[in-house]
Design a protein around this motif. Structure first.
Motif, PDB file in Angstrom:
ATOM      1  N   PRO A  68       0.783  -1.231   0.000  1.00 36.37           N
ATOM      2  CA  PRO A  68       0.000   0.000   0.000  1.00 36.37           C
ATOM      3  C   PRO A  68       0.817   1.285   0.000  1.00 36.37           C
ATOM      4  CG  PRO A  68       0.027  -0.944   2.192  1.00 36.37           C
ATOM      5  CD  PRO A  68       0.696  -1.939   1.295  1.00 36.37           C
ATOM      6  N   THR A  69       2.098   1.203   0.335  1.00 40.81           N
ATOM      7  CA  THR A  69       2.905   2.419   0.377  1.00 40.81           C
ATOM      8  C   THR A  69       4.012   2.340  -0.665  1.00 40.81           C
ATOM      9  OG1 THR A  69       4.400   1.532   2.072  1.00 40.81           O
ATOM     10  CG2 THR A  69       2.446   2.733   2.833  1.00 40.81           C
ATOM     11  N   HIS A  70       4.517   3.499  -1.018  1.00 41.65           N
ATOM     12  CA  HIS A  70       5.633   3.570  -1.963  1.00 41.65           C
ATOM     13  C   HIS A  70       6.394   4.854  -1.699  1.00 41.65           C
ATOM     14  CE1 HIS A  70       3.593   6.685  -4.343  1.00 41.65           C
ATOM     15  NE2 HIS A  70       2.497   5.959  -4.225  1.00 41.65           N
ATOM     16  N   ASP A  71       7.597   4.930  -2.240  1.00 43.77           N
ATOM     17  CA  ASP A  71       8.356   6.163  -2.134  1.00 43.77           C
ATOM     18  C   ASP A  71       8.201   6.952  -3.427  1.00 43.77           C
ATOM     19  OD1 ASP A  71       9.999   4.879  -3.977  1.00 43.77           O
ATOM     20  OD2 ASP A  71      11.448   4.262  -2.459  1.00 43.77           O
ATOM     21  N   ALA A  72       8.996   7.974  -3.598  1.00 46.84           N
ATOM     22  CA  ALA A  72       8.884   8.802  -4.805  1.00 46.84           C
ATOM     23  C   ALA A  72       9.308   8.045  -6.057  1.00 46.84           C
ATOM     24  CB  ALA A  72       9.746  10.051  -4.643  1.00 46.84           C
ATOM     25  N   ASP A  73       9.932   6.882  -5.859  1.00 35.69           N
ATOM     26  CA  ASP A  73      10.511   6.144  -6.972  1.00 35.69           C
ATOM     27  C   ASP A  73       9.545   5.140  -7.585  1.00 35.69           C
ATOM     28  OD1 ASP A  73      12.707   5.793  -8.609  1.00 35.69           O
ATOM     29  OD2 ASP A  73      13.468   4.108  -7.454  1.00 35.69           O
ATOM     30  N   SER A  74       8.844   4.359  -6.743  1.00 32.26           N
ATOM     31  CA  SER A  74       8.054   3.284  -7.332  1.00 32.26           C
ATOM     32  C   SER A  74       7.200   2.568  -6.299  1.00 32.26           C
ATOM     33  CB  SER A  74       8.995   2.250  -7.973  1.00 32.26           C
ATOM     34  OG  SER A  74       8.273   1.212  -8.601  1.00 32.26           O
ATOM     35  N   TRP A  75       6.184   1.868  -6.809  1.00 33.28           N
ATOM     36  CA  TRP A  75       5.455   0.874  -6.032  1.00 33.28           C
ATOM     37  C   TRP A  75       6.350  -0.356  -5.875  1.00 33.28           C
ATOM     38  CZ3 TRP A  75       0.504   1.697  -4.159  1.00 33.28           C
ATOM     39  CH2 TRP A  75      -0.190   2.797  -4.684  1.00 33.28           C
ATOM     40  N   THR A  76       6.222  -1.038  -4.739  1.00 34.95           N
ATOM     41  CA  THR A  76       7.081  -2.193  -4.468  1.00 34.95           C
ATOM     42  C   THR A  76       6.237  -3.422  -4.155  1.00 34.95           C
ATOM     43  OG1 THR A  76       7.233  -1.587  -2.113  1.00 34.95           O
ATOM     44  CG2 THR A  76       8.960  -0.754  -3.590  1.00 34.95           C
ATOM     45  N   PHE A  77       6.843  -4.597  -4.332  1.00 34.39           N
ATOM     46  CA  PHE A  77       6.172  -5.870  -4.068  1.00 34.39           C
ATOM     47  C   PHE A  77       6.511  -6.371  -2.668  1.00 34.39           C
ATOM     48  CE2 PHE A  77       6.535  -5.639  -8.732  1.00 34.39           C
ATOM     49  CZ  PHE A  77       5.194  -5.810  -9.082  1.00 34.39           C
ATOM     50  N   ASP A  78       6.368  -5.498  -1.691  1.00 32.77           N
ATOM     51  CA  ASP A  78       6.786  -5.845  -0.333  1.00 32.77           C
ATOM     52  C   ASP A  78       5.827  -6.796   0.371  1.00 32.77           C
ATOM     53  OD1 ASP A  78       5.574  -3.005  -0.601  1.00 32.77           O
ATOM     54  OD2 ASP A  78       5.040  -3.565   1.448  1.00 32.77           O
ATOM     55  N   LEU A  79       4.679  -7.103  -0.211  1.00 30.39           N
ATOM     56  CA  LEU A  79       3.764  -8.081   0.383  1.00 30.39           C
ATOM     57  C   LEU A  79       4.174  -9.511   0.046  1.00 30.39           C
ATOM     58  CD1 LEU A  79       0.329  -6.378  -0.440  1.00 30.39           C
ATOM     59  CD2 LEU A  79       1.641  -6.224   1.680  1.00 30.39           C
ATOM     60  N   ASP A  80       5.014  -9.676  -0.965  1.00 30.27           N
ATOM     61  CA  ASP A  80       5.415 -11.006  -1.412  1.00 30.27           C
ATOM     62  C   ASP A  80       6.664 -11.487  -0.679  1.00 30.27           C
ATOM     63  OD1 ASP A  80       3.448 -11.458  -3.513  1.00 30.27           O
ATOM     64  OD2 ASP A  80       4.439  -9.820  -4.581  1.00 30.27           O
ATOM     65  N   PRO A  81       6.820 -12.800  -0.524  1.00 36.30           N
ATOM     66  CA  PRO A  81       8.023 -13.330   0.143  1.00 36.30           C
ATOM     67  C   PRO A  81       9.296 -12.817  -0.512  1.00 36.30           C
ATOM     68  CG  PRO A  81       6.390 -15.067  -0.173  1.00 36.30           C
ATOM     69  CD  PRO A  81       5.879 -13.867  -0.916  1.00 36.30           C
ATOM     70  N   GLY A  82      10.213 -12.315   0.330  1.00 34.56           N
ATOM     71  CA  GLY A  82      11.465 -11.789  -0.183  1.00 34.56           C
ATOM     72  C   GLY A  82      11.337 -10.464  -0.890  1.00 34.56           C
ATOM     73  N   GLY A  83      10.129  -9.878  -0.893  1.00 37.18           N
ATOM     74  CA  GLY A  83       9.927  -8.594  -1.545  1.00 37.18           C
ATOM     75  C   GLY A  83      10.021  -8.654  -3.055  1.00 37.18           C
ATOM     76  N   LEU A  84       9.778  -9.856  -3.627  1.00 36.90           N
ATOM     77  CA  LEU A  84       9.826 -10.021  -5.082  1.00 36.90           C
ATOM     78  C   LEU A  84       8.480 -10.518  -5.582  1.00 36.90           C
ATOM     79  CD1 LEU A  84      13.225 -11.883  -5.647  1.00 36.90           C
ATOM     80  CD2 LEU A  84      12.754  -9.468  -6.061  1.00 36.90           C
ATOM     81  N   ASP A  85       7.991  -9.943  -6.683  1.00 34.68           N
ATOM     82  CA  ASP A  85       6.804 -10.504  -7.309  1.00 34.68           C
ATOM     83  C   ASP A  85       7.139 -11.927  -7.741  1.00 34.68           C
ATOM     84  OD1 ASP A  85       4.069  -9.810  -8.878  1.00 34.68           O
ATOM     85  OD2 ASP A  85       5.356 -11.102 -10.109  1.00 34.68           O
ATOM     86  N   PRO A  86       6.294 -12.902  -7.383  1.00 34.62           N
ATOM     87  CA  PRO A  86       6.660 -14.301  -7.638  1.00 34.62           C
ATOM     88  C   PRO A  86       6.703 -14.679  -9.112  1.00 34.62           C
ATOM     89  CG  PRO A  86       4.399 -14.144  -6.807  1.00 34.62           C
ATOM     90  CD  PRO A  86       5.010 -12.779  -6.665  1.00 34.62           C
ATOM     91  N   VAL A  87       6.080 -13.894  -9.969  1.00 35.39           N
ATOM     92  CA  VAL A  87       6.093 -14.185 -11.397  1.00 35.39           C
ATOM     93  C   VAL A  87       7.106 -13.310 -12.128  1.00 35.39           C
ATOM     94  CG1 VAL A  87       4.719 -14.148 -13.518  1.00 35.39           C
ATOM     95  CG2 VAL A  87       3.710 -14.997 -11.391  1.00 35.39           C
ATOM     96  N   LEU A  88       7.075 -12.024 -11.854  1.00 34.50           N
ATOM     97  CA  LEU A  88       7.980 -11.101 -12.537  1.00 34.50           C
ATOM     98  C   LEU A  88       9.401 -11.150 -11.981  1.00 34.50           C
ATOM     99  CD1 LEU A  88       5.576  -8.020 -12.741  1.00 34.50           C
ATOM    100  CD2 LEU A  88       6.204  -9.552 -14.609  1.00 34.50           C
ATOM    101  N   LYS A  89       9.541 -11.633 -10.748  1.00 37.24           N
ATOM    102  CA  LYS A  89      10.853 -11.744 -10.095  1.00 37.24           C
ATOM    103  C   LYS A  89      11.553 -10.389 -10.009  1.00 37.24           C
ATOM    104  CE  LYS A  89      10.322 -16.197  -9.859  1.00 37.24           C
ATOM    105  NZ  LYS A  89       9.940 -16.830  -8.572  1.00 37.24           N
ATOM    106  N   MET A  90      10.780  -9.360  -9.672  1.00 39.00           N
ATOM    107  CA  MET A  90      11.344  -8.027  -9.515  1.00 39.00           C
ATOM    108  C   MET A  90      10.792  -7.397  -8.236  1.00 39.00           C
ATOM    109  SD  MET A  90       9.266  -5.967 -12.560  1.00 39.00           S
ATOM    110  CE  MET A  90      10.179  -6.827 -13.842  1.00 39.00           C
TER     111      MET A  90
END
Length: 343
Positions: A68-90
């Protein structure tokens, strides 16, 4: 030195306007090829989340959910394990924009459709994206999917949706980000003029246009469901709460209790986004505990106006386990992802 503040809010609509279409040589409709990246906090992304569920496109287009939160740079996948989208791997949605255009100069926004083979953004043009899910992906709609944009109703729907966008969806932001008193006053008056119009329109009709839910209802709902938790206080839209509009409040509850609407809402992520990210408006970052959300599943009485949610169609099925809202963030949702009526 005092930072310069724009006197009135103007939304940046400079999106990547590519489209995924049936006849596109570059971005053809192809199940399994694209990932819809959203945040449950964002009203524009919520439109796509709801439309995708109503149409039953879960198997055709996968879903990635940013925090739900982001910085001035981007939305992040911080809800996913390891902070990576499980499909996009970013870790950040920005990576998909950079893959599309190195040094991408504009806003990193959700919703965004990402091409899986290239891991690059196809489009973040949300006003077109929901219509394309309806028109271009129809071969992959579920059996019983509602017609959300009926040809016979478009002449009536289009001006209604335009007014909802300019005066309500965008109107709350115009209030919240006004930098001068006259700009705020004008925005406030415009917003409540539109809400009064909607209150009158919905007094004797169950849905905005026609006798079942359409895209117009989806587009209005995403603002209404955020009104009391966020816009009334945080954006100073405080002439009245949603619960003080008899017809609008009953209409909003009617939609909320319809599968595909309330079962995709995460109230805590909504509040956390606005109150934490908008540090210029809320510098303490304190997220309010309220409001009381228990009323959302109370009887609405709108059945007496006729019509039915899905017309000749049917309700969508169960939400996949990996896409369910946390019951801690929406008291109406059970562990099975299903809405449960208040006692």
């Amino acid at each position: 030195m005092t930072a310069y503040v724009e006197p009135s809010f103007e939304r940046d609509t400079n999106y990547i306007d590519d489209r995924i279409t049936k006849d596109s040589p570059t971005w053809p409709v192809e199940p399994g090829r694209y990932r819809l990246v959203v945040s449950r906090a964002c009203p524009w992304a919520s439109r796509l989340t709801t439309v995708r569920r109503l149409l039953g496109l879960e198997d055709a287009i996968s879903l990635g959910v940013c925090g739900p939160t982001h910085d001035a740079d981007s939305w992040t996948f911080d809800l996913d394990p390891g902070g990576l989208d499980p499909v996009l791997k970013m870790p950040r949605l920005k990576d998909a924009f950079e893959n599309r255009q190195p040094g991408y100069p504009r806003g990193i926004t959700v919703p965004a459709l990402v091409d899986l083979p290239t891991r690059s953004v196809v489009t973040n043009d949300f006003p077109q994206m929901d219509i394309d899910l309806i028109e271009q992906w129809d071969a992959f709609h579920r059996d019983g999917a509602p017609d959300l944009y009926p040809q016979a109703l478009r002449a009536e729907m289009d001006p209604v949706m335009k007014r909802i966008y300019t005066e309500v969806n965008n109107g709350v932001y115009r209030c919240g980000f006004a930098g001068e008193q006259p700009a705020y006053d004008a925005a406030y008056d415009r917003l409540f003029t539109a809400l009064d119009w909607l209150e009158e329109r919905l007094t004797d009709r169950r849905y905005l246009v026609g006798d079942h839910i359409t895209l117009a209802d989806v587009r209005l709902f995403t603002t209404l469901v955020r009104f009391d938790p966020v816009y009334h206080g945080h954006f100073k839209c405080n002439r009245a709460k949603l619960i003080e509009f008899p017809a609008l409040w009953a209409y909003a509850r009617d939609l909320f209790q319809t599968p595909g609407f309330g079962d995709t809402v995460d109230f805590e992520q909504i509040k956390r986004h606005y109150y934490v990210v908008h540090s210029d408006i809320n510098p303490t970052g304190i997220v309010p505990k309220g409001p009381d959300l228990s009323g959302w599943m109370t009887p609405h009485g709108r059945e007496s106006l006729g019509g039915s949610a899905f017309g000749d169609g049917t309700a969508p099925g169960a939400i996949a386990e990996g896409e369910r809202v946390d019951p801690a963030d929406n008291p109406a949702v059970g562990p099975d992802g299903v809405l449960h009526r208040s006692n």
